[in-house]
Write an enzyme that holds these catalytic residues in place. Structure first.
Site: not given
Length: 333
Positions: A107, A135, A139, A190, A243, A247, A254
Site C-alpha cells: 500500500k 482492504g 495482519a 488512508k 480501510d 486505520t 502503525r
C-alpha cells in the site's frame, strides 16, 4: 486445486497472507530480505520478528534465495513496503517464469515517480497478469483467522476470479474488482489520514474531531480518485472507506500510532523506533502531496500531515490552520 505460490516479503503482512494461502491448501515459498530471519523460520517454525506466537505450517517453506523461491510457482505475491516495491520488481527481471500472475498487497505510491504501483508493475512486467489485494486488514487478525473482507482487483476479471478463489475461505472473504486505481489509491491515502486522526487524538481533540477528519478525509480520497479515473464506488467500499475507518480508529494501526505520538510531542524518529515497523503514511504524505499539486487537487488534511512530517508545521499549528479555512458547501468540491 492446490497451487504453488511465492510470497516475497516476510514481514507481518506477507506472513499473514502466506498463512491464508497455506490454510487454503496451497504451498508457499516465503522469501525475505533478511537471511538470518529466514533461517530462523526454517529452524523453529516461527517468524522471529513478526506474529512471533503463530506457528508456520509445513506448507510454508522459507527461502533465502530468490531463484529458489520462484522455482515451480503458479503465482507470485509481493508483500513488501512501498519503498522496496520498485527494487523488488527489478530483482524479478529475467527470473520470473512467463505469464505467471503477479499480485501485490503493498500500500503506497512509487517513490521515484509518485505514480500508482500498477503503472510501475505494468512497465516492469508487461507479460504478466497483474492484480492488487487490499482492504481493511490488520495482519495479526488475518493470521489468527478472524473474519476479514478484502478486495482483489485486476483488469482481467478471469484472473481476478481465479486468484480470489486461492485466498477466499470462510474466514477471509475476497471480493473482486476491475478498478486497480481506486483500490490502490484507497490503500495509500488512508495511511496519511490515519496519521491525521492519531494526531488529533494525541492533541486531545475528541471523538467529534475524529469523525470529522475521517469523513472529510474520505472526501479528499474521492476528489483525488476522480482526477485519476477511479470508480467512486470503490472509494466508498472496502478498499476505500473500509480501510480508512479501520486505520483511523484502532491502535493496531502503525500510522495511527505515529499520529498519536506526534500529537503528544514525540519526534517521528522516536515514534518509528517504538513502533518498530515501516509507517507507510510518513513517506506517502510527501508523495501524495506532489501528486495532488501536479493534478491541482486540493487535499487540506493530507497536506497538513505532509507539512507536519516535513517539519514545516507543528501538529497544533496545522490543526488551527485547518479549522481557520473558509467554510463552504459540504458537497461543493
Amino acid at each position: 486445486m492446490s497451487r504453488r505460490y511465492a510470497v516475497l516479503g516476510a514481514g507481518s503482512w506477507g506472513t499473514a497472507l502466506a498463512l491464508v494461502l497455506a490454510r487454503n491448501g496451497h504451498h508457499v515459498q516465503l522469501w525475505g530480505h533478511d537471511p538470518e530471519a529466514i533461517r530462523s523460520m526454517g529452524a523453529t517454525g516461527y517468524n522471529p520478528r513478526y506474529l512471533t506466537e503463530i506457528p508456520l505450517p509445513a506448507a510454508i517453506q522459507p527461502r533465502i534465495d530468490l531463484p529458489s523461491a520462484l522455482q515451480g510457482i503458479d503465482a507470485l505475491l509481493i508483500a513488501v513496503p512501498s519503498s522496496a516495491f520498485a527494487q523488488t520488481l527489478q530483482k524479478l527481471a529475467g527470473q520470473l517464469p512467463a505469464a505467471i500472475p503477479v499480485i501485490w498487497a503493498t500500500k503506497g505510491l512509487d517513490a521515484a515517480s509518485g505514480g500508482l504501483l500498477h503503472e510501475l508493475a505494468r512497465q516492469s512486467l508487461p507479460d504478466h497478469p497483474l492484480a492488487v489485494l487490499s482492504g481493511p486488514t490488520f495482519a495479526r487478525e488475518v493470521a489468527r483467522g478472524l473474519p476479514t473482507a478484502v478486495v482483489l482487483a485486476s483488469h482481467d476479471q478471469a484472473i481476478a476470479q481465479a486468484l480470489s478463489r486461492d485466498f477466499n475461505d470462510e474466514r477471509f472473504r475476497v471480493y473482486t474488482s476491475g478498478d486497480l486505481v481506486g483500490v490502490e489509491l484507497g490503500g495509500a491515502v488512508k495511511n496519511i489520514l490515519a496519521i491525521a486522526t492519531g494526531i488529533a487524538d494525541g492533541l486531545g481533540f475528541g471523538a467529534n474531531t475524529r469523525a470529522g477528519l475521517i469523513t472529510r478525509g474520505l472526501a479528499e480520497v474521492r476528489r483525488l480518485g476522480a482526477s485519476l479515473g477511479a470508480e467512486d464506488r470503490t472509494l466508498t467500499g472496502l478498499a476505500g472507506m473500509g480501510d480508512l475507518i479501520l486505520t483511523c480508529t484502532d491502535d493496531q494501526s502503525r500510522n495511527r500510532r505515529m499520529g498519536l505520538a506526534l500529537g503528544r510531542g514525540e519526534s517521528i524518529t522516536a515514534a518509528a523506533e517504538t513502533i518498530g515497523e515501516v509507517v507507510e503514511g510518513v513517506r506517502t504524505a510527501g508523495e501524495v502531496g506532489v501528486l495532488a499539486r501536479r493534478l491541482a487537487v486540493e487535499l487540506p488534511i493530507c497536506q497538513a500531515v505532509e507539512a507536519i512530517v516535513l517539519g514545516r508545521e507543528t501538529p497544533m499549528g496545522a490543526a488551527i490552520s485547518l479549522m481557520e479555512r473558509q467554510p463552504g458547501a459540504e458537497f461543493g468540491d
